[in-house]
Enzyme design. Structure first.
Site, mmCIF file in Angstrom:
data_model
loop_
_atom_site.group_PDB
_atom_site.id
_atom_site.type_symbol
_atom_site.label_atom_id
_atom_site.label_comp_id
_atom_site.label_asym_id
_atom_site.label_seq_id
_atom_site.Cartn_x
_atom_site.Cartn_y
_atom_site.Cartn_z
ATOM 1 N N HIS A 144 0.778 -1.240 -0.139
ATOM 2 C CA HIS A 144 -0.031 0.034 0.106
ATOM 3 C C HIS A 144 0.926 1.201 0.052
ATOM 4 O O HIS A 144 0.749 2.293 -0.681
ATOM 5 C CB HIS A 144 -0.994 -0.027 1.193
ATOM 6 C CG HIS A 144 -1.744 1.295 1.399
ATOM 7 N ND1 HIS A 144 -2.931 1.248 0.858
ATOM 8 C CD2 HIS A 144 -1.293 2.435 2.174
ATOM 9 C CE1 HIS A 144 -3.444 2.573 1.126
ATOM 10 N NE2 HIS A 144 -2.652 3.365 1.929
ATOM 11 N N GLU A 145 1.919 1.358 0.728
ATOM 12 C CA GLU A 145 2.861 2.537 0.769
ATOM 13 C C GLU A 145 3.414 2.524 -0.303
ATOM 14 O O GLU A 145 3.732 3.719 -0.920
ATOM 15 C CB GLU A 145 3.669 2.258 2.201
ATOM 16 C CG GLU A 145 2.871 2.183 3.463
ATOM 17 C CD GLU A 145 2.023 3.287 3.554
ATOM 18 O OE1 GLU A 145 2.071 4.443 3.076
ATOM 19 O OE2 GLU A 145 0.926 2.967 4.425
ATOM 20 N N HIS A 148 1.543 4.377 -2.882
ATOM 21 C CA HIS A 148 1.616 5.678 -2.879
ATOM 22 C C HIS A 148 2.622 6.459 -3.339
ATOM 23 O O HIS A 148 2.425 7.192 -4.056
ATOM 24 C CB HIS A 148 1.790 6.107 -1.142
ATOM 25 C CG HIS A 148 0.357 6.018 -0.596
ATOM 26 N ND1 HIS A 148 -0.685 6.785 -0.992
ATOM 27 C CD2 HIS A 148 -0.240 5.364 0.516
ATOM 28 C CE1 HIS A 148 -1.846 6.613 -0.406
ATOM 29 N NE2 HIS A 148 -1.414 5.748 0.664
ATOM 30 N N GLU A 224 -6.284 7.290 -1.328
ATOM 31 C CA GLU A 224 -6.123 5.940 -0.332
ATOM 32 C C GLU A 224 -6.846 4.653 -1.046
ATOM 33 O O GLU A 224 -6.333 3.649 -1.074
ATOM 34 C CB GLU A 224 -6.806 6.355 0.912
ATOM 35 C CG GLU A 224 -5.982 6.928 2.129
ATOM 36 C CD GLU A 224 -4.750 6.433 2.137
ATOM 37 O OE1 GLU A 224 -4.443 5.302 2.474
ATOM 38 O OE2 GLU A 224 -3.735 7.348 2.410
#
Length: 291
Positions: A144-145, A148, A224
């Site tokens: 997930h990071e 980003h 997100e």
């Protein structure tokens, strides 16, 4: 939440410093010498607004390390650190990214990514996250990071914040000038603005800045969902990300840092407008409905 919160706080501090410096240099006096020059004011607001936003971006990685006490893993000293480095390396390779710095900091379950560019980024995880989740779930959080970073979310946030800053600075000075003119309506208005302008412009900047953060947070929530989808794509399976979100939701809210309320653990109503993350239930539903 942590990366957004740090960026917003740094941005506000930089804007106030730049605005105060401009006053000392007589910029405001120049803008109001013959009435308020709206064209020049807009140009000034854009210069300070985008300048402050990009300075905040350049400082983001350093500020994140300093504020969290994060320790960058230069060389793995144990099996967990070795696994972290290898996992981030593999995910970064899949995302066609340069290897970001990887750091660990003490704290409740949390993780964040930050940095001025895709090639100069940082992925940090808390010791609490490593203790409370299994490796498949931690891998999903790391993905997930990394997503980003892959999506360029910090740069996107910087551009949005630059636009918001521009309007905040512009409107703050317009309102301050109007208020000062009203307070001095029975005096000679041919001179420079009075003390009311200087005080009220700062007050309006702070108030409008807080209100404008609603816009920034709205876009943050949208990013997100993209990062969740990006994590599922990097892993090749959406289930680990879903399980990671469920694990986060099962953690006692009292054990979480305050900023994690923004992830959907707690809070609602008007405060939801200032949340950088959508509710966990919405994120899980979006992943489950994805094809």
């Amino acid at each position: 939440m942590k990366r957004v919160f740090l960026f917003l706080i740094t941005n506000l501090a930089v804007i106030l410093v730049l605005s105060f410096s401009a006053r000392l240099l007589g910029v405001d006096r120049f803008l109001t010498s013959n009435g308020l020059d709206l064209g020049m004011l807009l140009a000034f607001a854009a210069l300070i607004g985008f300048g402050g936003s990009f300075i905040s971006l350049l400082m983001s990685k350093t500020m994140a390390k300093w504020s969290t006490g994060a320790r960058v893993i230069l060389r793995a000293s144990n099996e967990d650190e070795s696994w972290l480095l290898n996992t981030v390396r593999q995910l970064s390779k899949k995302a066609d990214l340069a290897m970001p710095e990887v750091a660990i900091y003490e704290g409740a379950p949390n993780a964040f990514a930050t940095g001025p560019s895709r090639s100069k980024s940082l992925v940090a995880v808390s010791s609490g996250l490593l203790r409370s989740m299994d490796r498949k779930q931690v891998e999903a959080v790391l993905a997930h990071e990394v997503a980003h970073i892959q999506n360029g979310d910090m740069v996107t946030l910087t551009l949005i914040q630059g636009v918001v800053n521009t309007f905040v600075i512009f409107l703050a000075r317009v309102f301050a000038y109007a208020l000062d003119s009203f307070l001095r309506r029975d005096e000679d208005e041919s001179g420079s603005p009075g003390i009311g302008y200087w005080i009220s412009s700062i007050a309006f900047e702070i108030v409008f800045g807080i209100l404008a953060s609603i816009v920034v947070m709205y876009f943050s929530r949208k990013r997100e969902f993209r990062a969740d989808a990006g994590a599922a794509a990097l892993i090749g399976d959406r289930r680990p990300m879903i399980e990671a979100l469920r694990a986060l939701g099962s953690i006692d809210a009292g054990k979480l840092p305050k900023e994690m309320a923004a992830s959907g653990i707690a809070g609602g109503g008007m405060m939801a407008l200032f949340s950088s993350h959508p509710p966990l239930e919405s994120r899980i539903a979006a992943l489950e409905s994805a094809r």
